[in-house]
Design an enzyme around this catalytic site. Structure first.
Site, PDB file in Angstrom:
ATOM      1  N   ASP A 157       0.862  -1.208   0.000  1.00  0.00           N
ATOM      2  CA  ASP A 157       0.000   0.000   0.000  1.00  0.00           C
ATOM      3  C   ASP A 157       0.891   1.249   0.000  1.00  0.00           C
ATOM      4  O   ASP A 157       0.867   2.027   0.934  1.00  0.00           O
ATOM      5  CB  ASP A 157      -0.946  -0.008   1.214  1.00  0.00           C
ATOM      6  CG  ASP A 157      -0.236   0.055   2.556  1.00  0.00           C
ATOM      7  OD1 ASP A 157       0.958  -0.340   2.641  1.00  0.00           O
ATOM      8  OD2 ASP A 157      -0.848   0.521   3.539  1.00  0.00           O
TER       9      ASP A 157
ATOM     10  N   ASP B 202       6.878   1.163   2.168  1.00  0.00           N
ATOM     11  CA  ASP B 202       6.560   0.157   1.136  1.00  0.00           C
ATOM     12  C   ASP B 202       7.467   0.359  -0.079  1.00  0.00           C
ATOM     13  O   ASP B 202       7.923  -0.622  -0.704  1.00  0.00           O
ATOM     14  CB  ASP B 202       5.111   0.281   0.653  1.00  0.00           C
ATOM     15  CG  ASP B 202       4.087   0.125   1.768  1.00  0.00           C
ATOM     16  OD1 ASP B 202       3.924   1.086   2.534  1.00  0.00           O
ATOM     17  OD2 ASP B 202       3.465  -0.943   1.858  1.00  0.00           O
TER      18      ASP B 202
ATOM     19  N   ASN C 172      -2.403   2.856   3.410  1.00  0.00           N
ATOM     20  CA  ASN C 172      -1.832   4.160   3.755  1.00  0.00           C
ATOM     21  C   ASN C 172      -2.606   5.300   3.089  1.00  0.00           C
ATOM     22  O   ASN C 172      -2.686   6.408   3.614  1.00  0.00           O
ATOM     23  CB  ASN C 172      -0.368   4.231   3.318  1.00  0.00           C
ATOM     24  CG  ASN C 172       0.535   3.453   4.255  1.00  0.00           C
ATOM     25  OD1 ASN C 172       0.293   3.406   5.455  1.00  0.00           O
ATOM     26  ND2 ASN C 172       1.555   2.820   3.714  1.00  0.00           N
TER      27      ASN C 172
ATOM     28  N   THR D 217       2.774  -5.904   2.944  1.00  0.00           N
ATOM     29  CA  THR D 217       3.314  -4.765   3.706  1.00  0.00           C
ATOM     30  C   THR D 217       2.228  -3.723   3.972  1.00  0.00           C
ATOM     31  O   THR D 217       2.529  -2.577   4.274  1.00  0.00           O
ATOM     32  CB  THR D 217       4.511  -4.118   2.969  1.00  0.00           C
ATOM     33  OG1 THR D 217       4.046  -3.610   1.703  1.00  0.00           O
ATOM     34  CG2 THR D 217       5.641  -5.099   2.745  1.00  0.00           C
TER      35      THR D 217
ATOM     36  N   PHE E 138      -1.048  -0.376  12.725  1.00  0.00           N
ATOM     37  CA  PHE E 138      -1.890   0.083  11.612  1.00  0.00           C
ATOM     38  C   PHE E 138      -2.358  -1.045  10.678  1.00  0.00           C
ATOM     39  O   PHE E 138      -3.566  -1.189  10.425  1.00  0.00           O
ATOM     40  CB  PHE E 138      -1.137   1.162  10.803  1.00  0.00           C
ATOM     41  CG  PHE E 138      -1.899   1.647   9.595  1.00  0.00           C
ATOM     42  CD1 PHE E 138      -2.945   2.558   9.726  1.00  0.00           C
ATOM     43  CD2 PHE E 138      -1.581   1.189   8.319  1.00  0.00           C
ATOM     44  CE1 PHE E 138      -3.660   2.993   8.616  1.00  0.00           C
ATOM     45  CE2 PHE E 138      -2.284   1.621   7.210  1.00  0.00           C
ATOM     46  CZ  PHE E 138      -3.331   2.527   7.356  1.00  0.00           C
ATOM     47  N   ASN E 139      -1.439  -1.841  10.133  1.00  0.00           N
ATOM     48  CA  ASN E 139      -1.821  -2.832   9.117  1.00  0.00           C
ATOM     49  C   ASN E 139      -2.831  -3.848   9.650  1.00  0.00           C
ATOM     50  O   ASN E 139      -3.719  -4.293   8.927  1.00  0.00           O
ATOM     51  CB  ASN E 139      -0.587  -3.590   8.591  1.00  0.00           C
ATOM     52  CG  ASN E 139       0.303  -2.716   7.739  1.00  0.00           C
ATOM     53  OD1 ASN E 139      -0.133  -1.686   7.221  1.00  0.00           O
ATOM     54  ND2 ASN E 139       1.564  -3.106   7.601  1.00  0.00           N
TER      55      ASN E 139
ATOM     56  N   HIS F 274       9.723   0.045   8.582  1.00  0.00           N
ATOM     57  CA  HIS F 274       8.833  -1.078   8.906  1.00  0.00           C
ATOM     58  C   HIS F 274       8.837  -2.156   7.807  1.00  0.00           C
ATOM     59  O   HIS F 274       9.211  -3.307   8.039  1.00  0.00           O
ATOM     60  CB  HIS F 274       7.384  -0.587   9.048  1.00  0.00           C
ATOM     61  CG  HIS F 274       7.145   0.439  10.087  1.00  0.00           C
ATOM     62  ND1 HIS F 274       7.174   0.159  11.429  1.00  0.00           N
ATOM     63  CD2 HIS F 274       6.826   1.759   9.998  1.00  0.00           C
ATOM     64  CE1 HIS F 274       6.882   1.256  12.121  1.00  0.00           C
ATOM     65  NE2 HIS F 274       6.671   2.240  11.271  1.00  0.00           N
ATOM     66  N   ASP F 275       8.321  -1.751   6.633  1.00  0.00           N
ATOM     67  CA  ASP F 275       8.044  -2.752   5.589  1.00  0.00           C
ATOM     68  C   ASP F 275       9.297  -3.448   5.040  1.00  0.00           C
ATOM     69  O   ASP F 275       9.236  -4.658   4.740  1.00  0.00           O
ATOM     70  CB  ASP F 275       7.236  -2.112   4.449  1.00  0.00           C
ATOM     71  CG  ASP F 275       5.852  -1.679   4.927  1.00  0.00           C
ATOM     72  OD1 ASP F 275       5.392  -2.211   5.950  1.00  0.00           O
ATOM     73  OD2 ASP F 275       5.246  -0.814   4.273  1.00  0.00           O
TER      74      ASP F 275
HETATM   75  C1  BDR Z   1       2.782   0.162   8.782  1.00  0.00           C
HETATM   76  O1  BDR Z   1       1.800   1.157   8.536  1.00  0.00           O
HETATM   77  C2  BDR Z   1       2.120   1.926   7.407  1.00  0.00           C
HETATM   78  O2  BDR Z   1       2.036   3.278   7.696  1.00  0.00           O
HETATM   79  C3  BDR Z   1       3.511   1.516   6.966  1.00  0.00           C
HETATM   80  O3  BDR Z   1       3.603   1.511   5.557  1.00  0.00           O
HETATM   81  C4  BDR Z   1       3.696   0.149   7.564  1.00  0.00           C
HETATM   82  O4  BDR Z   1       3.273  -0.855   6.664  1.00  0.00           O
HETATM   83  C5  BDR Z   1       3.487   0.473  10.091  1.00  0.00           C
HETATM   84  O5  BDR Z   1       2.568   0.436  11.138  1.00  0.00           O
HETATM   85 CA    CA Z   2       2.842  -0.398   4.322  1.00  0.00          CA
END
Ligand code: BDR
Ligand code: CA
Length: 309
Positions: free
Chosen positions: A11, A16, A40, A124, A165-166, A238-239
């Site tokens: 996303d 990403d 996102n 991701t 979040f994800n 993160h990703d």
């Molecule tokens: C995740 O949330 C998104 O903002 C980032 O791309 C990552 O996948 C981190 O919490």
């Molecule tokens: Ca992401």
């Protein structure tokens, strides 16, 4: 060397984008397809960003649009992190790149069913596309080697006190994936908050030269501004962790846990609840990354950016 066949479901999203750059640069991975989900930003924006990133790095894998909203909820986006476009801070030109005329789950099914070796999925973003895939075409699971995902938090969330979040955006889809029986590697906030790109790393990235390094540095710089306001000493990559685990598992410390997804809690929906009781008899369903050799990880990213010349 036998490359690992992978599908990246993303996303984009700043981190990403770095995950895509890292995956396509790796000699260990063979990216068979890229699929996109709303997350996102809206699906229209994340799809457009995916096309721009791939065109910019000179890659044209089969690409398909997936879900524009979670399985049973409305979409929540992360505009405060990634901006209005989902990729603010480092504009890229429009492309003539077209997605497949069928949905992401159909592209995933074709690639997975048609591949002689089991395929690894790297999500991701929210797990909506995987949730739909596993529900609609459960037979594909037998030819999936693993899901290496960025998502969740063992100690805490970021989207809420409990949810990352994800997972928080689509807990029902996450529950389907975690209960699927497919081997899972999970890169939660516990590791990704240690996978920081610091201002001095950004300087090194800029100095390495090349158009992809210069663009990535601009991109991460924008994304870092959000994290500075949250008190971080660097930008959490993160990703890219979910990709890096496949390329260099030796740079991670992991533990195997049984992880359940909370879908209903008033305060805890989207929580990834790991059973950490030492006397637990629950069968682990996830290898959870908890620590990382940060300098080695940053080197992977910087070298990947440089490799595009
Ligand atoms: C995740 O949330 C998104 O903002 C980032 O791309 C990552 O996948 C981190 O919490
Ligand atoms: Ca992401």
């Amino acid at each position: 060397m036998n490359k690992i066949p992978v599908i990246i479901d993303c996303d984009p999203g700043h981190d990403d984008a770095i995950a895509l750059i890292l995956a396509f640069a790796s000699e260990k991975l063979d990216v068979k397809a890229v699929t996109v989900t709303g997350g996102n930003q809206t699906l229209a924006k994340t799809l457009c960003n995916a096309k721009k990133i791939l065109a910019f790095i000179g890659k044209r894998p089969p690409l398909a649009a997936g879900a524009d909203k979670p399985m049973f909820r409305e979409l929540e986006t992360a505009a405060e992190v990634h901006g209005e476009s989902g990729l603010d801070g480092a504009a890229l030109p429009e492309t003539g790149y077209s997605e497949e005329p069928f949905p992401a789950v159909d592209l995933m099914r074709r690639v997975i069913a048609g591949n002689p070796q089991p395929v690894t999925l790297i999500p991701t973003g929210p797990l909506t596309n995987l949730g739909i895939l596993f529900t609609t075409y459960p037979e594909v699971k037998k030819n999936i080697a693993r899901v290496s995902l960025m998502g969740g938090g063992i100690e805490a969330g970021n989207w809420s006190a409990a949810a990352e979040f994800n997972i928080g955006v689509d807990p029902e889809a996450a529950e389907i994936v975690f209960a699927s029986g497919v081997p899972i590697t999970m890169c939660p906030l516990d590791v990704t908050h240690k996978a920081l790109m610091t201002p001095s790393d950004l300087e090194t990235l800029r100095k390495r030269g090349g158009r992809v390094s210069a663009w990535a540095a601009k991109l991460i710089d924008f994304y870092f501004q959000y994290y500075i306001r949250q008190g971080f000493a660097g930008a959490p990559m993160h990703d890219p962790c979910a990709v890096a685990w496949l390329i260099a598992p030796e740079i991670f410390k992991t533990a195997d846990y049984s992880v359940a997804i909370e879908t209903r809690g008033r305060h805890t929906a989207g929580m990834t609840l790991a059973d950490r009781r030492i006397w637990s008899r629950a069968k682990p369903n996830a290898t959870v990354c908890l620590d990382i050799d940060r300098p080695a990880f940053i080197r992977l990213i910087i070298d990947a950016c440089k490799s595009y010349g």
